[in-house]
Design a protein around this motif. Structure first.
Motif, PDB file in Angstrom:
ATOM      1  N   ALA A 167     -57.437  -0.236   6.892  1.00  0.00           N
ATOM      2  CA  ALA A 167     -56.070  -0.762   6.918  1.00  0.00           C
ATOM      3  C   ALA A 167     -55.816  -1.368   8.285  1.00  0.00           C
ATOM      4  N   SER A 168     -54.895  -2.301   8.337  1.00  0.00           N
ATOM      5  CA  SER A 168     -54.380  -2.762   9.626  1.00  0.00           C
ATOM      6  C   SER A 168     -53.302  -1.761  10.032  1.00  0.00           C
ATOM      7  N   VAL A 191     -51.776  -4.303  17.047  1.00  0.00           N
ATOM      8  CA  VAL A 191     -52.326  -4.154  15.696  1.00  0.00           C
ATOM      9  C   VAL A 191     -53.841  -4.054  15.789  1.00  0.00           C
ATOM     10  N   GLY A 235     -46.933   1.231  11.357  1.00  0.00           N
ATOM     11  CA  GLY A 235     -47.005   0.450  10.127  1.00  0.00           C
ATOM     12  C   GLY A 235     -48.449   0.296   9.708  1.00  0.00           C
ATOM     13  N   MET A 290     -50.951  -1.926   6.845  1.00  0.00           N
ATOM     14  CA  MET A 290     -51.072  -2.915   5.788  1.00  0.00           C
ATOM     15  C   MET A 290     -52.413  -2.707   5.107  1.00  0.00           C
ATOM     16  N   ARG A 321     -51.223  -6.954  -1.510  1.00  0.00           N
ATOM     17  CA  ARG A 321     -51.219  -6.136  -0.302  1.00  0.00           C
ATOM     18  C   ARG A 321     -49.947  -5.310  -0.250  1.00  0.00           C
ATOM     19  N   SER A 329     -47.458  -3.271   2.621  1.00  0.00           N
ATOM     20  CA  SER A 329     -47.083  -2.962   3.999  1.00  0.00           C
ATOM     21  C   SER A 329     -46.261  -1.682   3.941  1.00  0.00           C
ATOM     22  N   SER A 361     -44.294   1.632   5.972  1.00  0.00           N
ATOM     23  CA  SER A 361     -43.705   2.272   7.145  1.00  0.00           C
ATOM     24  C   SER A 361     -44.119   3.731   7.106  1.00  0.00           C
ATOM     25  N   GLY A 377     -42.103   1.109   1.784  1.00  0.00           N
ATOM     26  CA  GLY A 377     -42.987  -0.024   1.995  1.00  0.00           C
ATOM     27  C   GLY A 377     -42.622  -1.200   1.119  1.00  0.00           C
ATOM     28  N   HIS A 378     -43.543  -2.139   1.085  1.00  0.00           N
ATOM     29  CA  HIS A 378     -43.322  -3.385   0.367  1.00  0.00           C
ATOM     30  C   HIS A 378     -44.643  -3.823  -0.245  1.00  0.00           C
ATOM     31  N   ASN A 406     -46.616  -6.853  -2.116  1.00  0.00           N
ATOM     32  CA  ASN A 406     -46.669  -8.255  -2.484  1.00  0.00           C
ATOM     33  C   ASN A 406     -47.904  -8.399  -3.358  1.00  0.00           C
TER      34      ASN A 406
END
Length: 164
Positions: free
Chosen positions: A30-31, A44, A78, A80, A94, A96, A98, A144-145, A147
């Protein structure tokens, strides 16, 4: 008048939840975004990740890494997850997230179980996991989110991720 600050994204449906959970199960890296421990600016990097036997996302980090120092000073971070394998990065699914990082002592019962889970996921780590500068970190998510492609964006809660 005050601007409308409602979330513009629909709540996730079962398909979106399944995609988020699939991405998390499949991920080996993960990033990670942290605050740099010296400059206190965003930083990052990429880390190895896995799910432990309880389904929690965790990692093994080294004191020699900038991100470990950042997490010790400020555990909010965070992540990703999702690779752009041979596709447009913006077309690839992907998530993202928190999160808050919690360091777990390797000698504690929880740490012993996590160490065994980590070595099962990354057998090569058996050569260095016991070094004093390596530490286990468990991530707890506040949201999170996702996409998942064009017009497939959703706000996620910890329960959507299957990570309570």
């Amino acid at each position: 008048a005050m601007p409308d600050r409602r979330d513009p994204f629909p709540p996730p449906d079962d398909t979106a939840r399944a995609e988020a959970q699939r991405l998390m199960r499949a991920a080996t890296s993960a990033s990670l975004a942290v605050l740099h421990p010296v400059t206190r600016t965003p930083y990052v990097t990429r880390i190895a990740i896995g799910l432990d036997r309880q389904g929690r996302l965790f990692s093994l980090v080294s004191d020699l890494s900038i991100h470990t120092g950042g997490l010790r000073i400020e555990p909010a971070c965070g992540l990703m997850i999702g690779e752009a394998a041979g596709r447009s990065a913006l077309a690839s699914p992907r998530i993202s997230l928190s999160a808050t990082a919690r360091f777990v002592e390797k000698a504690a019962p929880e740490g012993q179980v996590l160490s065994a889970d980590w070595v099962a996921l990354f057998p090569e780590s058996s050569a260095y996991i016991d070094f004093a500068d390596f530490h286990l970190v468990v991530f707890t998510f506040s949201g999170g989110h996702l996409n998942a492609g064009f017009a497939k964006a959703y706000t996620l809660t910890p329960s959507d991720l299957g990570l309570l």
